[in-house]
Design an enzyme around this catalytic site. Structure first.
Site, mmCIF file in Angstrom:
data_model
loop_
_atom_site.group_PDB
_atom_site.id
_atom_site.type_symbol
_atom_site.label_atom_id
_atom_site.label_comp_id
_atom_site.label_asym_id
_atom_site.label_seq_id
_atom_site.Cartn_x
_atom_site.Cartn_y
_atom_site.Cartn_z
ATOM 1 N N LYS A 230 0.843 -1.206 0.000
ATOM 2 C CA LYS A 230 0.000 0.000 0.000
ATOM 3 C C LYS A 230 0.881 1.260 0.000
ATOM 4 O O LYS A 230 0.695 2.156 -0.797
ATOM 5 C CB LYS A 230 -0.916 -0.025 1.226
ATOM 6 C CG LYS A 230 -1.788 1.204 1.347
ATOM 7 C CD LYS A 230 -2.747 1.099 2.512
ATOM 8 C CE LYS A 230 -3.434 2.442 2.716
ATOM 9 N NZ LYS A 230 -4.415 2.423 3.794
ATOM 10 N N HIS B 273 -4.583 -32.897 17.541
ATOM 11 C CA HIS B 273 -3.462 -33.687 18.056
ATOM 12 C C HIS B 273 -2.370 -32.798 18.622
ATOM 13 O O HIS B 273 -1.240 -33.235 18.796
ATOM 14 C CB HIS B 273 -2.929 -34.605 16.949
ATOM 15 C CG HIS B 273 -3.989 -35.534 16.452
ATOM 16 N ND1 HIS B 273 -4.227 -36.762 17.015
ATOM 17 C CD2 HIS B 273 -4.929 -35.378 15.480
ATOM 18 C CE1 HIS B 273 -5.244 -37.348 16.394
ATOM 19 N NE2 HIS B 273 -5.698 -36.521 15.464
ATOM 20 N N GLU C 82 10.798 -4.295 4.703
ATOM 21 C CA GLU C 82 11.065 -5.681 4.280
ATOM 22 C C GLU C 82 10.687 -5.875 2.814
ATOM 23 O O GLU C 82 11.406 -6.528 2.044
ATOM 24 C CB GLU C 82 10.269 -6.676 5.135
ATOM 25 C CG GLU C 82 10.584 -6.654 6.615
ATOM 26 C CD GLU C 82 9.593 -5.807 7.393
ATOM 27 O OE1 GLU C 82 9.322 -4.663 6.976
ATOM 28 O OE2 GLU C 82 9.086 -6.280 8.426
ATOM 29 N N GLY D 243 -4.708 -1.892 4.959
ATOM 30 C CA GLY D 243 -3.890 -3.023 4.500
ATOM 31 C C GLY D 243 -4.546 -4.367 4.758
ATOM 32 O O GLY D 243 -4.614 -5.238 3.885
ATOM 33 N N ARG D 244 -5.057 -4.569 5.961
ATOM 34 C CA ARG D 244 -5.635 -5.874 6.309
ATOM 35 C C ARG D 244 -7.023 -6.089 5.719
ATOM 36 O O ARG D 244 -7.639 -7.131 5.934
ATOM 37 C CB ARG D 244 -5.631 -6.062 7.838
ATOM 38 C CG ARG D 244 -6.247 -4.908 8.611
ATOM 39 C CD ARG D 244 -5.832 -4.958 10.080
ATOM 40 N NE ARG D 244 -6.302 -3.808 10.840
ATOM 41 C CZ ARG D 244 -5.644 -2.664 10.964
ATOM 42 N NH1 ARG D 244 -4.488 -2.494 10.333
ATOM 43 N NH2 ARG D 244 -6.126 -1.682 11.696
ATOM 44 N N LYS E 213 9.427 -0.380 14.264
ATOM 45 C CA LYS E 213 9.977 -0.068 12.931
ATOM 46 C C LYS E 213 11.049 1.009 13.034
ATOM 47 O O LYS E 213 12.118 0.917 12.422
ATOM 48 C CB LYS E 213 8.864 0.456 12.006
ATOM 49 C CG LYS E 213 7.904 -0.586 11.490
ATOM 50 C CD LYS E 213 6.975 0.048 10.453
ATOM 51 C CE LYS E 213 5.812 -0.851 10.145
ATOM 52 N NZ LYS E 213 4.834 -0.277 9.241
ATOM 53 N N GLU F 101 -4.586 -6.601 14.890
ATOM 54 C CA GLU F 101 -4.050 -5.298 14.475
ATOM 55 C C GLU F 101 -5.170 -4.242 14.506
ATOM 56 O O GLU F 101 -4.912 -3.058 14.664
ATOM 57 C CB GLU F 101 -3.435 -5.384 13.064
ATOM 58 C CG GLU F 101 -2.449 -4.258 12.786
ATOM 59 C CD GLU F 101 -1.721 -4.370 11.442
ATOM 60 O OE1 GLU F 101 -2.388 -4.257 10.402
ATOM 61 O OE2 GLU F 101 -0.489 -4.543 11.427
HETATM 62 O O1 F6P Z 1 3.319 -2.752 9.700
HETATM 63 C C1 F6P Z 1 1.976 -3.030 9.619
HETATM 64 C C2 F6P Z 1 1.452 -2.769 8.235
HETATM 65 O O2 F6P Z 1 1.349 -1.405 8.008
HETATM 66 C C3 F6P Z 1 0.137 -3.464 8.008
HETATM 67 O O3 F6P Z 1 -0.940 -2.766 8.476
HETATM 68 C C4 F6P Z 1 0.152 -3.653 6.532
HETATM 69 O O4 F6P Z 1 -0.766 -4.626 6.105
HETATM 70 C C5 F6P Z 1 1.584 -4.067 6.313
HETATM 71 O O5 F6P Z 1 2.317 -3.307 7.240
HETATM 72 C C6 F6P Z 1 2.119 -3.859 4.921
HETATM 73 O O6 F6P Z 1 2.036 -2.529 4.537
HETATM 74 P P1 F6P Z 1 2.236 -2.097 3.025
HETATM 75 O O7 F6P Z 1 1.140 -2.709 2.235
HETATM 76 O O8 F6P Z 1 2.156 -0.600 3.024
HETATM 77 O O9 F6P Z 1 3.578 -2.587 2.580
#
Ligand code: F6P
Length: 527
Positions: free
Chosen positions: A206, A384, A212, A267-268, A494, A353
């Site tokens: 987003k 199990h 990462e 995002g979620r 972060k 979240e």
């Molecule tokens: O760090 C949490 C977050 O912002 C989530 O809410 C989101 O889904 C994820 O990181 C990835 O964010 P992006 O889509 O901006 O890379």
């Protein structure tokens, strides 16, 4: 909205809980032969059974009164209408617009967003069709065989879950891979068996700034470039799903290869948007539309069904009942389907979240505990491992049991055994079995669960299921008075990681607590 904890129904529920603490669900069934009919809901292709809960008519009445008096219905309507209910980020919350009817009108700041949504869906449809039909080729003219979605959190969990869940519909030439972790093996092991000439990367982010994802995206870019040694290859092997056009262009992906979405998609909550591109590539645009239509059916149900007969509302209210009145801080989700293996992880992000918060929308400390700790694994595997705890731990937690009645994989004996186990577990948890002679074999029962049966694991049913959980989370956030749509709790780590990364690079620890300093020195010595 009114703070639910200040309402008379909250206090009434506290009093009522004392009585219900002593009530066994077994006795509720014995007293009422019509209980299943009263407390189960039949929706198209889905049955949700709430009868195995520690509740009676009074519980339900008080919980629905609480929701009404708190102003839930008004807040629900405000969300669907595009009001900026995500106040800490001053944003509308409109994942529902992503699956709204083509001719709907949903305005943000006076602008109807539905044509924008449809335009992107059309572009995704065109692109997915080209890749699937072999019209879109790699730079050297090869068909694409592998799709690598590089993204994390909501930019990975939703598409990964849906792609895995709908495995039977996959295009025979295509395989989807999801790389989220910055731990090197995630990307390296994915790439080791792939050909750069047949691989399409989707950089799903987003913000297009997530550390990462960007790190992995640059390594994937270098991997592709090392093969072709020609910048022009990027246009054939990299596309982006993002809201950040400038950053996408700066990375080297042309706007034509970018599938946009908007700041009003959390995002979620983004699997319905361009973030779902890998899903569409794997199952085709028509089935993706069916996935959206299932969610739309759940949106309609959520908007129009009375609270007492509203599946996401009941799920939410029962969650509040256990969390705030019966002292159960956790909650388990057990999908009886190997293809839903990522559902617990998806729900952990969606729920924890969204509702793992300690301050209200007004910035005051919350007056009552908020979102529970969620865990889960597919059944029968989980039977199990941690089911011992579910059956005999002094702590009881509510469980969601989810299964598809029909299996496409054809072996009737397996499916019968699966469903027998599925039914046995919720029955055993609820009824228990007394054994005075051998206490280790005693089962107290009275352990509540919701049973969700979908007819089959089709795109539409899956869309319904996920939208139901989204709305459940929304309802709970409303009643707890928190903003379910921000995630400031992920920021501090972060920021600290950025500083630590530089310190590790220079082998020069900054000012930290004794533990962190000790650990850093150890890492610097060993690496
Ligand atoms: O760090 C949490 C977050 O912002 C989530 O809410 C989101 O889904 C994820 O990181 C990835 O964010 P992006 O889509 O901006 O890379």
């Amino acid at each position: 909205m009114t703070e639910a904890t200040t309402l008379p129904a909250w206090q009434a529920l506290k009093n009522h809980a004392q009585e219900m603490q002593k009530t066994h669900i077994r006795d509720l069934f014995a007293a009422d032969g019509a209980r299943f009919g009263k407390y189960s809901l039949q929706l198209p292709g889905m049955l949700a059974d709430f009868s195995k809960h520690r509740m009676n008519a009074e519980t339900l009445d008080l919980l629905c009164t609480l929701a009404r008096e708190a102003g839930l219905e008004e807040r629900r309507d405000a969300m669907f209408a595009g009001e900026k209910i995500n106040t800490s980020e001053n944003r509308a919350v409109l994942h529902t617009a992503l699956r709204a009817a083509k001719d709907a009108t949903v305005e943000v700041d006076g602008h109807n967003v539905i044509p924008d949504v449809q335009k992107v869906l059309g572009a995704m449809r065109g692109f997915a069709g080209d890749v699937r039909h072999g019209k879109w080729k790699g730079f050297s003219g090869e068909d694409i065989t592998d799709i690598v979605n590089i993204g994390i959190g909501g930019s990975s969990l939703g598409p990964q879950l849906v792609t895995q869940a709908l495995a039977e519909y996959h295009h025979p030439r295509l395989t989807a891979h999801y790389v989220a972790n910055v731990e090197a093996s995630d990307l390296a092991r994915t790439l080791q068996n792939l050909s750069p000439e047949k691989t399409l990367f989707i950089i799903a982010s987003k913000t297009f700034t997530t550390a990462e994802t960007m790190q992995n995206a640059h390594i994937a870019r270098a991997w592709t470039m090392a093969h072709y040694k020609d910048e022009k290859c990027i246009a054939k092997h990299f596309v982006a799903a993002s809201t950040n056009t400038d950053a996408v262009i700066a990375f080297g992906i042309a706007p034509d290869n970018m599938f946009p979405f908007w700041d009003w998609v959390g995002g979620r909550y983004s699997v319905w948007s361009a973030i779902g591109l890998s899903v569409m590539l794997m199952i085709g645009a028509d089935r993706f539309e069916a996935f959206l239509s299932g969610a739309r059916a759940m949106d309609e149900h959520f908007k129009t069904a009375p609270l007492e007969k509203n599946a996401p509302v009941l799920m939410a209210l029962l969650g509040i009942w256990y969390r705030n009145f019966l002292d159960m801080p956790a909650y388990a989700v057990i999908p009886y389907h190997a293809c839903l293996a990522r559902l617990p992880a998806f729900l952990q992000q969606l729920d924890m979240e969204s509702n793992g918060k300690s301050v209200t929308r007004e910035g005051k400390p919350v007056a009552a505990p908020t979102g529970p700790m969620i865990f889960g694994e597919p059944g029968t595997d989980a039977q199990h491992s941690f089911f011992q705890w579910l059956h005999q731990s002094p702590d009881a937690v509510p469980v969601d049991f989810i299964a598809a009645v029909k299996s496409v994989y054809g072996n009737k004996d397996q499916q019968r055994m699966l469903l027998a186990n599925f039914l046995a577990q919720s029955e055993a948890l609820m009824t228990g079995r007394e054994n005075k002679e051998e206490p280790h074999r005693n089962f107290t029962g009275n352990r509540p669960s919701t049973t969700i049966l979908i007819d089959d694991l089709s795109p539409a049913r899956l869309g319904m299921l996920l939208a139901m959980y989204e709305h459940k989370v929304f309802v709970q956030g409303c009643l707890w008075g928190i903003n379910s749509f921000d995630q400031w709790g992920v920021e501090l780590g972060k920021v600290m990681a950025k500083a630590l990364e530089a310190e590790l690079k220079n082998a020069a620890p900054g000012t930290h607590d004794g533990s962190t300093l000790g650990l850093m020195k150890h890492i610097i010595e060993i690496k």
